[in-house]
Scaffold this active site. Structure first.
Site, PDB file in Angstrom:
ATOM      1  N   ARG A  72      -1.616   0.880  -8.405  1.00 48.14           N
ATOM      2  CA  ARG A  72      -1.471   0.932  -6.959  1.00 48.14           C
ATOM      3  C   ARG A  72      -0.004   1.109  -6.599  1.00 48.14           C
ATOM      4  NH1 ARG A  72      -1.815  -3.465  -4.970  1.00 48.14           N
ATOM      5  NH2 ARG A  72      -2.376  -4.801  -6.709  1.00 48.14           N
ATOM      6  N   TYR A 211      -5.305   7.442  -9.025  1.00 43.87           N
ATOM      7  CA  TYR A 211      -5.544   6.119  -9.603  1.00 43.87           C
ATOM      8  C   TYR A 211      -6.496   5.295  -8.723  1.00 43.87           C
ATOM      9  CZ  TYR A 211      -5.187   1.329 -10.910  1.00 43.87           C
ATOM     10  OH  TYR A 211      -5.549   0.052 -11.250  1.00 43.87           O
ATOM     11  N   LYS A 220     -10.118  -1.297  -2.304  1.00 46.90           N
ATOM     12  CA  LYS A 220      -9.017  -2.026  -1.657  1.00 46.90           C
ATOM     13  C   LYS A 220      -8.822  -1.554  -0.213  1.00 46.90           C
ATOM     14  CE  LYS A 220      -8.045  -4.095  -5.546  1.00 46.90           C
ATOM     15  NZ  LYS A 220      -8.548  -5.459  -5.770  1.00 46.90           N
ATOM     16  N   HIS A 240      -9.875 -11.113  -1.494  1.00 48.40           N
ATOM     17  CA  HIS A 240      -9.688 -10.640  -2.875  1.00 48.40           C
ATOM     18  C   HIS A 240     -10.167 -11.756  -3.814  1.00 48.40           C
ATOM     19  CE1 HIS A 240      -6.570  -8.928  -5.985  1.00 48.40           C
ATOM     20  NE2 HIS A 240      -7.735  -8.372  -6.133  1.00 48.40           N
ATOM     21  N   SER A 262      -3.857  -9.646  -8.513  1.00 47.94           N
ATOM     22  CA  SER A 262      -4.283  -8.619  -9.463  1.00 47.94           C
ATOM     23  C   SER A 262      -3.816  -8.955 -10.873  1.00 47.94           C
ATOM     24  CB  SER A 262      -3.707  -7.267  -9.060  1.00 47.94           C
ATOM     25  OG  SER A 262      -4.189  -6.920  -7.784  1.00 47.94           O
ATOM     26  N   CYS A 264      -4.737 -11.421 -12.762  1.00 43.68           N
ATOM     27  CA  CYS A 264      -4.508 -12.852 -12.974  1.00 43.68           C
ATOM     28  C   CYS A 264      -5.799 -13.615 -13.255  1.00 43.68           C
ATOM     29  CB  CYS A 264      -3.769 -13.459 -11.796  1.00 43.68           C
ATOM     30  SG  CYS A 264      -2.071 -12.856 -11.677  1.00 43.68           S
ATOM     31  N   ASP A 287     -14.167  -9.180  -7.756  1.00 44.35           N
ATOM     32  CA  ASP A 287     -12.915  -8.729  -7.122  1.00 44.35           C
ATOM     33  C   ASP A 287     -12.869  -8.934  -5.610  1.00 44.35           C
ATOM     34  OD1 ASP A 287     -10.333  -7.444  -7.791  1.00 44.35           O
ATOM     35  OD2 ASP A 287     -11.011  -5.852  -6.455  1.00 44.35           O
ATOM     36  N   ARG A 379      -7.931   0.520 -17.344  1.00 43.56           N
ATOM     37  CA  ARG A 379      -9.100  -0.097 -16.695  1.00 43.56           C
ATOM     38  C   ARG A 379     -10.409   0.428 -17.244  1.00 43.56           C
ATOM     39  NH1 ARG A 379      -8.100  -3.932 -12.206  1.00 43.56           N
ATOM     40  NH2 ARG A 379      -5.856  -4.039 -12.301  1.00 43.56           N
TER      41      ARG A 379
HETATM   42  P1  GTP Z   1      -7.661  -7.311 -10.752  1.00 48.24           P
HETATM   43  O1  GTP Z   1      -8.929  -6.700 -11.241  1.00 48.24           O
HETATM   44  O2  GTP Z   1      -6.460  -6.441 -10.945  1.00 48.24           O
HETATM   45  O3  GTP Z   1      -7.723  -7.810  -9.350  1.00 48.24           O
HETATM   46  O4  GTP Z   1      -7.322  -8.570 -11.735  1.00 48.24           O
HETATM   47  P2  GTP Z   1      -8.211  -9.817 -12.197  1.00 48.24           P
HETATM   48  O5  GTP Z   1      -7.814 -10.991 -11.364  1.00 48.24           O
HETATM   49  O6  GTP Z   1      -9.642  -9.476 -12.279  1.00 48.24           O
HETATM   50  O7  GTP Z   1      -7.633 -10.094 -13.673  1.00 48.24           O
HETATM   51  P3  GTP Z   1      -8.395 -10.141 -15.084  1.00 48.24           P
HETATM   52  O8  GTP Z   1      -9.496 -11.141 -15.122  1.00 48.24           O
HETATM   53  O9  GTP Z   1      -8.726  -8.766 -15.479  1.00 48.24           O
HETATM   54  O10 GTP Z   1      -7.250 -10.714 -16.035  1.00 48.24           O
HETATM   55  C1  GTP Z   1      -6.060 -10.024 -16.253  1.00 48.24           C
HETATM   56  C2  GTP Z   1      -5.325 -10.512 -17.450  1.00 48.24           C
HETATM   57  O11 GTP Z   1      -5.228 -11.931 -17.468  1.00 48.24           O
HETATM   58  C3  GTP Z   1      -6.020 -10.099 -18.745  1.00 48.24           C
HETATM   59  O12 GTP Z   1      -5.057  -9.600 -19.634  1.00 48.24           O
HETATM   60  C4  GTP Z   1      -6.607 -11.383 -19.239  1.00 48.24           C
HETATM   61  O13 GTP Z   1      -6.697 -11.406 -20.630  1.00 48.24           O
HETATM   62  C5  GTP Z   1      -5.664 -12.445 -18.699  1.00 48.24           C
HETATM   63  N1  GTP Z   1      -6.377 -13.724 -18.483  1.00 48.24           N
HETATM   64  C6  GTP Z   1      -7.512 -13.901 -17.751  1.00 48.24           C
HETATM   65  N2  GTP Z   1      -7.918 -15.197 -17.794  1.00 48.24           N
HETATM   66  C7  GTP Z   1      -7.009 -15.850 -18.554  1.00 48.24           C
HETATM   67  C8  GTP Z   1      -6.875 -17.213 -18.961  1.00 48.24           C
HETATM   68  O14 GTP Z   1      -7.660 -18.096 -18.641  1.00 48.24           O
HETATM   69  N3  GTP Z   1      -5.782 -17.516 -19.739  1.00 48.24           N
HETATM   70  C9  GTP Z   1      -4.883 -16.550 -20.109  1.00 48.24           C
HETATM   71  N4  GTP Z   1      -3.855 -16.929 -20.870  1.00 48.24           N
HETATM   72  N5  GTP Z   1      -4.985 -15.265 -19.757  1.00 48.24           N
HETATM   73  C10 GTP Z   1      -6.031 -14.915 -18.979  1.00 48.24           C
HETATM   74 MN    MN Z   2     -10.630  -7.631 -11.976  1.00 50.15          MN
HETATM   75 MN    MN Z   3      -8.243  -6.711  -7.585  1.00 48.23          MN
END
Ligand code: GTP
Ligand code: MN
Ligand code: MN
Length: 598
Positions: A72, A211, A220, A240, A262, A264, A287, A379
């Site tokens: 983004r 993208y 979004k 979100h 994002s 996280c 999401d 992704r």
């Molecule tokens: P968007 O789709 O961009 O909104 O992000 P999201 O909030 O869905 O993030 P996602 O669950 O894809 O996690 C992103 C990154 O955080 C990945 O590399 C995961 O491996 C890492 N991650 C997720 N949960 C944990 C956790 O509990 N501990 C750690 N250390 N890393 C985590």
């Molecule tokens: Mn996600």
């Molecule tokens: Mn997101």
């Protein structure tokens, strides 16, 4: 198509855009299997997609973007409200007429040599009481394929729209017209990018990027930025957030929503496989959550999306097995991951790397290569109905009644594993001051702590101060009974020790935190009252089968007075940005926090 001609406003808009952008042809998308096959065959033929080995990933494809079009573009994202003040200090703003005149010149002839696809889509189930429609016009077949995964789209939507249904017009172009003899590139885009939103007229204009977050305009742009404006006007929330159904060993069901910035952890938490025996997680959304008050005065959440657009790196059978099972069923598009020699995909975090890969840049890659094989924001795009733990309630237009809201970020220090807000307003304070280290999901520096209110910083379609007030006002919507509102919790899976290692194992082990949260909802669960809220005692976190000693758990739960005092000037500076628009009760919360820390 009679349905088309029947919708005069839609027909007129399409004529107008076609006259401006001058595509070679116009294709109405019906959403059929046949259309998908034709579209993906053509993309494979042109080299824009590579078909994966059907034995490994049936009906799935590998895409590589231009290296300058990977995330983004917040710098190029605009909220074009009539009055600049309505965009607030956290959004880029341009006068709507000026933006339209600038972008009209960019759009002029921009689809030359290409096809303009008409993509009617619906956010949320088609049988909702008031289905929310959109129509995307795009010159990118990659976008069409992705929209078919991410939204309910095609003829059924057009039919449901009838002759006069309201819809959000969403115009997208990659901004790369083709001259008659010019050969196309695999990922057309334009150096100049604009992701523009017109909140008053509920329109989206996107130019120059292919993208996902910039081009799949139902996500979004519509379901967060435009919908947040509608939600403010109509007394609901467009957030979100992930949505999960959590069932205890005793069979008690709780629904939890969670806002993390994002990259996280939303997708991971939404599909969590609990390590605690007897607990069960089912996915409703990963999401976006739309939350409205039900007749019972509770907040009910629906997921308006139809697919998962998840961060690839780090996804694996140890971290997110349910995502891996979803992907194994095929019908997916993978963007900016690596390709294996046997026609499968690979990314960092997926165990031992193969001897040889083709990287996201299209280059040979070996384990000795310096750069990662996949872009950190690569992704997967996959149908949510393939998720083996999808909750039945996903299909229910009424959604699910939310018991708890989690706010979380990525913080190496300061923020404990979990804390419970004292009440709704304190919870809104926690959300409004949410902070996180930046990730690769947006273009820019990674790892810098910034405030990301309710994980919505890049997605609030209006003044963030008004948005905070709207959250506070939600307390009035709960049929006057604040007790019906979800309880708010603050979580941080990402706290580190001095050596930089994670203090908490995360992923499936987060079920231990969920268990404590459920106990708190039930009026059980031991906690100590700290300056920042109720934090579990060391004994209150179930460590059955987990190798984590008291000192480690204390370290991840610790509320350090000095660390929190260091936050105060940052929060003060953050609040000052909103001037008069910052609700006074949030200043009062900050004062109360200062007093508790003193
Ligand atoms: P968007 O789709 O961009 O909104 O992000 P999201 O909030 O869905 O993030 P996602 O669950 O894809 O996690 C992103 C990154 O955080 C990945 O590399 C995961 O491996 C890492 N991650 C997720 N949960 C944990 C956790 O509990 N501990 C750690 N250390 N890393 C985590
Ligand atoms: Mn996600
Ligand atoms: Mn997101």
């Amino acid at each position: 198509m009679t349905a088309v001609k029947a919708h005069a406003r839609l027909a007129a808009w399409i004529d107008e855009v076609a006259a401006l952008t001058t595509p070679d042809r116009i294709v109405w998308c019906d959403g059929s299997e046949q259309e998908w096959a034709t579209l993906t065959d053509a993309l494979v033929e042109s080299g824009a997609l590579v078909r994966l080995d059907p034995a490994k990933k049936p009906n799935s494809f590998w895409a590589r973007t231009d290296p300058n079009d990977v995330a983004r573009v917040e710098e190029r994202t605009f909220i074009c409200s009539a009055d600049e003040a309505d965009a607030g200090p956290t959004n880029n703003w341009m006068d709507p007429a000026e933006m339209k005149s600038t972008m009209t010149e960019l759009y002029r002839g921009c689809m030359r040599g290409r096809t303009m696809y008409v993509v009617p889509f619906c956010m949320g189930p088609l049988d909702a009481e008031q289905p929310l429609f959109g129509v995307e016009l795009t010159d990118s077949p990659y976008v069409v394929a992705s929209m078919r995964i991410m939204t309910r789209m095609g003829s059924a939507v057009l039919e449901a729209m009838g002759s006069d249904a309201d819809f959000v017009p969403a115009l997208h172009s990659v901004g790369a017209p083709l001259e008659p003899d010019q050969e196309d590139v695999a990922w057309p885009c334009n150096e100049t990018k604009y992701i523009s939103h017109f909140p008053e007229t509920r329109e989206i204009w996107s130019f120059g990027s292919g993208y996902g977050g910039n081009s799949l305009l139902g996500k979004k742009c519509y379901a967060l930025r435009i919908a947040s404006v509608a939600a403010r006007d109509e007394g609901w929330l467009a957030e979100h957030m992930l949505i999960m159904k959590l069932t205890s060993p005793e069979g008690q069901v709780r629904y939890i929503a969670g806002a993390f910035p994002s990259a996280c952890g939303k997708t991971n938490l939404a599909m969590l496989e609990p390590t605690l025996p007897g607990w069960k997680v089912e996915t409703v959304g990963d999401d976006i959550a739309w939350m409205r008050f039900g007749e019972d005065g509770r907040l009910w959440a629906t997921n308006p999306e139809y697919g998962l657009f998840g961060v690839a790196p780090g996804t694996d059978f140890h971290t997110n097995p349910n995502a891996m099972r979803t992907l194994a069923r095929g019908n997916s598009v993978f963007t900016n991951v690596a390709l294996t020699d046997d026609g499968d995909i690979w990314w960092e975090g997926m165990g031992t790397p193969p001897e040889h890969l083709v990287s996201w840049k299209g280059e040979d890659w070996t384990p000795d290569s310096d750069a990662p094989s996949s872009h950190p924001n690569s992704r997967f795009c996959t149908p949510i109905e393939q998720c083996p733990i999808l909750a039945d309630e996903y299909h229910d237009p009424r959604g699910v009644p939310i018991d708890a809201i989690l706010f979380g970020g990525r913080r190496k220090t300061t923020v404990p594993l979990v804390a419970e807000a004292r009440d709704w307003v304190h919870g809104v304070y926690l959300g409004a001051t949410l902070s996180s280290e930046t990730t690769a999901a947006a273009v820019g520096q990674v790892g810098v702590v910034r405030r990301d209110p309710m994980a919505m910083l890049p997605f609030i379609g209006y003044h963030a101060g008004d948005y905070f007030q709207h959250w506070i006002d939600m307390a009035k919507g709960a049929s006057g009974d604040a007790a019906r509102l979800p309880k708010i919790f603050y979580v941080n899976w990402f706290r580190r020790d001095e050596d930089g290692g994670f203090l908490w194992p995360g992923f499936g082990e987060n079920s231990r935190v969920l268990k404590w949260i459920v106990e708190r909802l039930d009026g059980r669960g031991e906690a100590v009252e700290t300056a920042i809220g109720h934090v579990p005692t060391v004994a209150a976190i179930d460590r059955t089968g987990l190798d984590l000693d008291d000192a480690d758990l204390e370290a991840v739960l610790r509320v350090d007075r000095d660390e929190w005092l260091a936050e105060i000037p940052q929060v003060t500076e953050w609040f000052e940005r909103f001037g008069d628009k910052l609700p006074a009760v949030l200043w009062a919360e900050l004062d109360a926090l200062k007093a508790r820390l003193a």
